[in-house]
Design a protein around this motif. Structure first.
Motif, PDB file in Angstrom:
ATOM      1  N   HIS A  95       0.821  -1.217   0.000  1.00 43.20           N
ATOM      2  CA  HIS A  95       0.000   0.000   0.000  1.00 43.20           C
ATOM      3  C   HIS A  95       0.852   1.264   0.000  1.00 43.20           C
ATOM      4  O   HIS A  95       0.508   2.257  -0.646  1.00 43.20           O
ATOM      5  CB  HIS A  95      -0.979   0.008   1.190  1.00 43.20           C
ATOM      6  N   ASN A  96       1.970   1.239   0.715  1.00 37.85           N
ATOM      7  CA  ASN A  96       2.843   2.413   0.730  1.00 37.85           C
ATOM      8  C   ASN A  96       3.467   2.654  -0.632  1.00 37.85           C
ATOM      9  O   ASN A  96       3.541   3.793  -1.110  1.00 37.85           O
ATOM     10  CB  ASN A  96       3.946   2.237   1.780  1.00 37.85           C
ATOM     11  N   LEU A  97       3.940   1.597  -1.267  1.00 35.37           N
ATOM     12  CA  LEU A  97       4.558   1.725  -2.576  1.00 35.37           C
ATOM     13  C   LEU A  97       3.561   2.212  -3.622  1.00 35.37           C
ATOM     14  O   LEU A  97       3.892   3.036  -4.478  1.00 35.37           O
ATOM     15  CB  LEU A  97       5.157   0.384  -3.010  1.00 35.37           C
ATOM     16  N   LEU A  98       2.327   1.728  -3.528  1.00 32.68           N
ATOM     17  CA  LEU A  98       1.306   2.143  -4.486  1.00 32.68           C
ATOM     18  C   LEU A  98       0.855   3.580  -4.245  1.00 32.68           C
ATOM     19  O   LEU A  98       0.848   4.403  -5.166  1.00 32.68           O
ATOM     20  CB  LEU A  98       0.101   1.199  -4.417  1.00 32.68           C
ATOM     21  N   LEU A  99       0.478   3.892  -3.007  1.00 38.56           N
ATOM     22  CA  LEU A  99      -0.116   5.197  -2.708  1.00 38.56           C
ATOM     23  C   LEU A  99       0.894   6.342  -2.720  1.00 38.56           C
ATOM     24  O   LEU A  99       0.554   7.461  -3.120  1.00 38.56           O
ATOM     25  CB  LEU A  99      -0.824   5.152  -1.349  1.00 38.56           C
ATOM     26  N   HIS A 100       2.124   6.061  -2.292  1.00 37.19           N
ATOM     27  CA  HIS A 100       3.101   7.142  -2.172  1.00 37.19           C
ATOM     28  C   HIS A 100       4.085   7.226  -3.338  1.00 37.19           C
ATOM     29  O   HIS A 100       4.802   8.224  -3.446  1.00 37.19           O
ATOM     30  CB  HIS A 100       3.886   6.993  -0.865  1.00 37.19           C
ATOM     31  N   SER A 101       4.141   6.200  -4.164  1.00 42.67           N
ATOM     32  CA  SER A 101       5.102   6.212  -5.265  1.00 42.67           C
ATOM     33  C   SER A 101       4.445   5.976  -6.620  1.00 42.67           C
ATOM     34  O   SER A 101       4.486   6.843  -7.500  1.00 42.67           O
ATOM     35  CB  SER A 101       6.195   5.156  -5.027  1.00 42.67           C
ATOM     36  N   ALA A 102       3.837   4.810  -6.788  1.00 40.91           N
ATOM     37  CA  ALA A 102       3.291   4.437  -8.093  1.00 40.91           C
ATOM     38  C   ALA A 102       2.200   5.388  -8.571  1.00 40.91           C
ATOM     39  O   ALA A 102       2.242   5.880  -9.709  1.00 40.91           O
ATOM     40  CB  ALA A 102       2.757   3.004  -8.038  1.00 40.91           C
ATOM     41  N   VAL A 103       1.227   5.664  -7.714  1.00 38.54           N
ATOM     42  CA  VAL A 103       0.099   6.507  -8.129  1.00 38.54           C
ATOM     43  C   VAL A 103       0.534   7.940  -8.446  1.00 38.54           C
ATOM     44  O   VAL A 103       0.157   8.485  -9.492  1.00 38.54           O
ATOM     45  CB  VAL A 103      -1.020   6.493  -7.067  1.00 38.54           C
ATOM     46  N   PRO A 104       1.328   8.599  -7.583  1.00 45.34           N
ATOM     47  CA  PRO A 104       1.783   9.950  -7.941  1.00 45.34           C
ATOM     48  C   PRO A 104       2.572  10.007  -9.246  1.00 45.34           C
ATOM     49  O   PRO A 104       2.403  10.938 -10.042  1.00 45.34           O
ATOM     50  CB  PRO A 104       2.663  10.340  -6.745  1.00 45.34           C
TER      51      PRO A 104
END
Length: 210
Positions: A95-104
């Motif tokens: 969730h951290n990798l997706l919300l804070h990196s991938a999505v932005p």
């Protein structure tokens, strides 16, 4: 290509939220955080944009909020040299990798490289409406529960003056970030349009009869 990027952004945002809820056993308090709220916004806007046109000012706003999430997290919350650093045992979770990196990153790439539409410079000021509204919400909530969602708006630790100073700093920074997104979008649109337009060779005047 545009549809693919929009769909991928929406899927990653929803996947990040789902993964977070699985990780914290479905704690509904997750939705008080700007990170999750911005993910909901970018997911909704991207999903709708897959099927129908969404105004550029709305897509730009969602992109800005997603970029704010990624930049604030990596520069302040996850940076050991930051005064607001928070050691997080879940820093490398899905969730951290997706919300804070991938999505932005996906949101920014979609805005800058895929979607090239004319936007107004004053949008950068209008886009501040939600971050300011979130600040008011977080401060009111914090006054009641005596707990603040982020360390840079924690009145208990920084005091009212400290929170005011950081809030003003963030407001200016977010406004400038909005201008950067608009400016880069305009520059890239012009560059790509220029490359896509074949250059015409000026006609040579007929001087045979001179």
């Amino acid at each position: 290509m545009t549809v693919v990027f929009r769909a991928l952004t929406a899927v990653c945002a929803v996947g990040g939220i789902v993964a977070l809820l699985i990780w914290n056993d479905g704690d509904p308090s997750s939705f008080v955080y700007f990170t999750v709220q911005s993910a909901v916004i970018i997911a909704a806007v991207s999903a709708v944009a897959v099927f129908r046109p969404v105004p550029a000012w709305i897509r730009g706003a969602a992109t800005l909020y997603s970029c704010i999430t990624g930049i604030v997290y990596h520069t302040l919350l996850a940076n050991p040299s930051s005064p607001f650093y928070q050691k997080d045992d879940g820093a490398h979770t899905v969730h951290n990798l997706l919300l804070h990196s991938a999505v932005p990153i996906l949101a920014a790439v979609t805005w800058l490289l895929v979607e090239r539409e004319r936007v107004r410079w004053w949008y950068a000021a209008a886009w501040l409406g939600y971050p300011l509204a979130y600040l008011v919400f977080a401060m009111i909530r914090g006054a009641f529960v005596h707990e603040y969602t982020y360390p840079f708006i924690d009145v208990n630790k920084l005091g009212a003056l400290g929170v005011t100073e950081t809030s003003l700093g963030f407001t200016v920074a977010f406004f400038l970030l909005g201008l950067v997104l608009i400016g880069l979008g305009v520059a890239l649109r012009r560059l790509l349009t220029r490359r896509a337009t074949p250059e015409t060779t000026p006609a040579v005047p007929d001087t045979a009869g001179v």
